[in-house]
Design a protein around this motif. Structure first.
Motif, PDB file in Angstrom:
ATOM      1  N   ASN A   1       0.804  -1.219   0.000  1.00  0.00           N
ATOM      2  CA  ASN A   1       0.000   0.000   0.000  1.00  0.00           C
ATOM      3  C   ASN A   1       0.841   1.276   0.000  1.00  0.00           C
TER       4      ASN A   1
ATOM      5  N   ASP B   1      -9.324   6.657   4.265  1.00  0.00           N
ATOM      6  CA  ASP B   1     -10.006   5.442   3.834  1.00  0.00           C
ATOM      7  C   ASP B   1      -9.149   4.577   2.924  1.00  0.00           C
ATOM      8  N   GLY B   2      -7.873   4.958   2.755  1.00  0.00           N
ATOM      9  CA  GLY B   2      -6.973   4.160   1.939  1.00  0.00           C
ATOM     10  C   GLY B   2      -6.923   4.544   0.479  1.00  0.00           C
ATOM     11  N   GLN B   3      -7.783   5.469   0.065  1.00  0.00           N
ATOM     12  CA  GLN B   3      -7.769   5.869  -1.340  1.00  0.00           C
ATOM     13  C   GLN B   3      -6.534   6.706  -1.662  1.00  0.00           C
TER      14      GLN B   3
ATOM     15  N   ASN C   1      -7.974   2.560  -5.170  1.00  0.00           N
ATOM     16  CA  ASN C   1      -9.240   2.917  -4.524  1.00  0.00           C
ATOM     17  C   ASN C   1      -9.356   2.406  -3.096  1.00  0.00           C
ATOM     18  N   ARG C   2      -8.379   1.618  -2.656  1.00  0.00           N
ATOM     19  CA  ARG C   2      -8.420   1.066  -1.301  1.00  0.00           C
ATOM     20  C   ARG C   2      -7.045   0.509  -0.968  1.00  0.00           C
ATOM     21  N   THR C   3      -6.839   0.212   0.295  1.00  0.00           N
ATOM     22  CA  THR C   3      -5.666  -0.544   0.698  1.00  0.00           C
ATOM     23  C   THR C   3      -6.060  -2.006   0.825  1.00  0.00           C
ATOM     24  N   SER C   4      -5.070  -2.868   0.969  1.00  0.00           N
ATOM     25  CA  SER C   4      -5.331  -4.300   1.049  1.00  0.00           C
ATOM     26  C   SER C   4      -4.286  -4.960   1.928  1.00  0.00           C
TER      27      SER C   4
ATOM     28  N   ASP D   1     -12.002  -2.472  -9.328  1.00  0.00           N
ATOM     29  CA  ASP D   1     -10.968  -1.732  -8.593  1.00  0.00           C
ATOM     30  C   ASP D   1     -10.323  -0.697  -9.518  1.00  0.00           C
TER      31      ASP D   1
END
Length: 502
Positions: A22, A38-40, A412-415, A449
């Motif tokens: 990330n 939010d990780g974006q 668009n997000r973390t993982s 994604d």
């Protein structure tokens, strides 16, 4: 079979499994890129989800503040390094890397000049209101119309690429203004592009100072035409020397100096330094042999940027200090005053300001044979994941043209999923339609994604096409949390508007 999360035997030697999938590697991104709560992925505070919702994808996303900061950094660093030598440096932004009217305006506002390479780029500069004297015109095959347009705009320099072109520029300049009785025809301000024979350590197609290529006037002895006598009967004159003598003999030419460009995406300074020495020696020789002063010297551009984590580009200040040291020492050795220096960075200013935002579509795992000795340790096969996105070689032709490597992140997000070797590919009907050849991405990447590929500011939009009738993406400039089009994306109506029907 290699498990997800482990290093893949299919990965190139330089690619390591990231400790944190990330994390944004700072050297690859604009200074105002980051991750929101939010990780974006965000740029100048604007999340990519909002960009996608409002503007679609694929789309080039450019940080205006980062562009301006990089432009200022070159101007400030080179002015400081050369202040005692020639009073500063004229920095020409290389418009071929990416140009639109907004960018041309930013360049002017930050104290830079503008380098163009075609009539179309001249038209952008004119529309942006860049004064003619701050514009240069390049090109190995300028048309008469482009030369005439440059003279009409009063460009500060036409960089002449051949003996034939020199004669055409002289003739076109001489013919101007002759309708006015007693009027003196304006002179064309000319620099001569020389090939110093310095080979940059880069891809063959973007190395532009060796002899076997289309650009410039050779500095090699014996390359002058048979009719040119040179400095004496025993001299083995060069094409470059012949061009200086010819330019000096034209009343319609104002010979400013000489120019070179050794290539692109160069990290080490030695090539630039060697070219500077060769050209300064040439400047001294032309004064000695012909009494011709060459008051300006353009050392070109080609400074590299980071595309993958292992790349280590040099900051503008370090480049400037290294070049200034060489120019100072060489001028002292030759006993000449330093000419006015100019440079032409393009990629180094715009490249890292921009990322391309894509949406994930089809995902496919393919079992392939492991090459070489690695097969003995891994059962002979490994999985390569193909992640298809909604763009491709039509918005980034560099991987297929130059075998260029890029990086990519889930945007668009973390993982927290393990790393999986992936190849990001486009939607074109070509097996070579590769956006990112090798990258580790989270194993849970799925359709819908968003992926972001950094470092796409230079030569991506500029080389874009409509292959398979894909509309070219637009370019968004983001500043203070707000985005605006500086080049709008094409529509299907745009594609069909030039189709004249049956």
């Amino acid at each position: 079979m290699t498990a997800a999360g482990a290093a893949s035997p299919l990965a190139p030697a330089w690619l390591e499994v990231p400790g944190d999938l990330n994390r944004l590697v700072p050297s690859l991104w604009a200074h105002d890129a980051g991750r929101g709560p939010d990780g974006q992925l965000t740029v100048a505070g604007l999340p990519v989800g909002e960009i996608k919702s409002a503007y679609g994808s694929p789309v080039f996303v450019l940080s205006e503040d980062d562009f301006r900061a990089r432009a200022r950094a070159f101007k400030t660093a080179f002015d400081a390094a050369f202040a005692d030598l020639c009073g500063g440096v004229d920095v020409y932004y290389a418009g071929k890397s990416f140009l639109c009217t907004a960018v041309a305006a930013w360049v002017r506002e930050e104290g830079l000049r503008l380098d163009t390479a075609s009539g179309g780029e001249l038209a952008v500069a004119a529309r942006a209101g860049v004064p003619g004297e701050l514009i240069g015109l390049h090109g190995n095959n300028k048309s008469d119309a482009e030369i005439a347009r440059a003279l009409e705009l009063g460009v500060g320099r036409i960089i002449v690429d051949s003996l034939d072109e020199l004669e055409r520029v002289a003739a076109i300049a001489a013919a101007r203004g002759t309708d006015a009785p007693g009027a003196e025809a304006p002179r064309a301000k000319v620099m001569l592009r020389l090939t110093p024979g310095v080979h940059a350590h880069t891809h063959e197609f973007i190395a532009t100072a060796h002899e076997d290529q289309k650009f410039g006037l050779s500095m090699a002895p014996g390359t002058a035409s048979a009719s040119f006598a040179g400095a004496g009967p025993d001299a083995a004159a060069s094409m470059a020397e012949e061009a200086v003598a010819a330019a000096a003999g034209h009343d319609s030419i104002e010979l400013l100096g000489v120019h070179c460009h050794i290539g692109s995406q160069i990290f080490e300074p030695e090539g630039f330094e060697a070219a500077a020495v060769r050209l300064l020696e040439f400047v001294a020789a032309m004064r000695s042999a012909y009494g011709v002063a060459l008051p300006e010297l353009d050392l070109g551009g080609g400074y590299g940027i980071a595309y993958v984590p292992g790349d280590a580009p040099r900051p503008a200040g370090e480049i400037a200090e290294a070049l200034a040291g060489v120019v100072r020492a060489t001028c002292d050795r030759l006993g000449i005053a330093a000419p006015r220096i100019s440079i032409e960075p393009g990629r180094a200013i715009v490249g890292s300001t921009t990322f391309t935002l894509y949406e994930v579509g089809t995902i496919k795992d393919v079992v392939v044979d492991v090459p070489g000795a690695a097969a003995q340790d891994d059962g002979g096969t490994a999985v390569r994941r193909y992640i298809s996105v909604d763009g491709g070689m039509s918005d980034n032709a560099r991987p297929v043209l130059y075998d260029a490597d890029y990086s990519v992140v889930l945007a668009n997000r973390t993982s927290s999923a393990p790393a999986q070797l992936a190849r990001v590919v486009g939607k074109h009907c070509e097996s070579g339609d590769i956006v990112v050849r090798d990258a580790y991405l989270p194993a849970d990447v799925r359709a819908g994604d968003l992926l972001a590929v950094p470092g796409t500011g230079a030569y991506c939009w500029a080389l874009s096409s409509n292959y398979n009738y894909l509309a070219r993406p637009g370019v968004l400039a983001v500043r203070d949390g707000a985005a605006r089009w500086i080049v709008r994306g094409e529509t299907e109506e745009d594609l069909l508007s030039r189709d004249m029907g049956a």
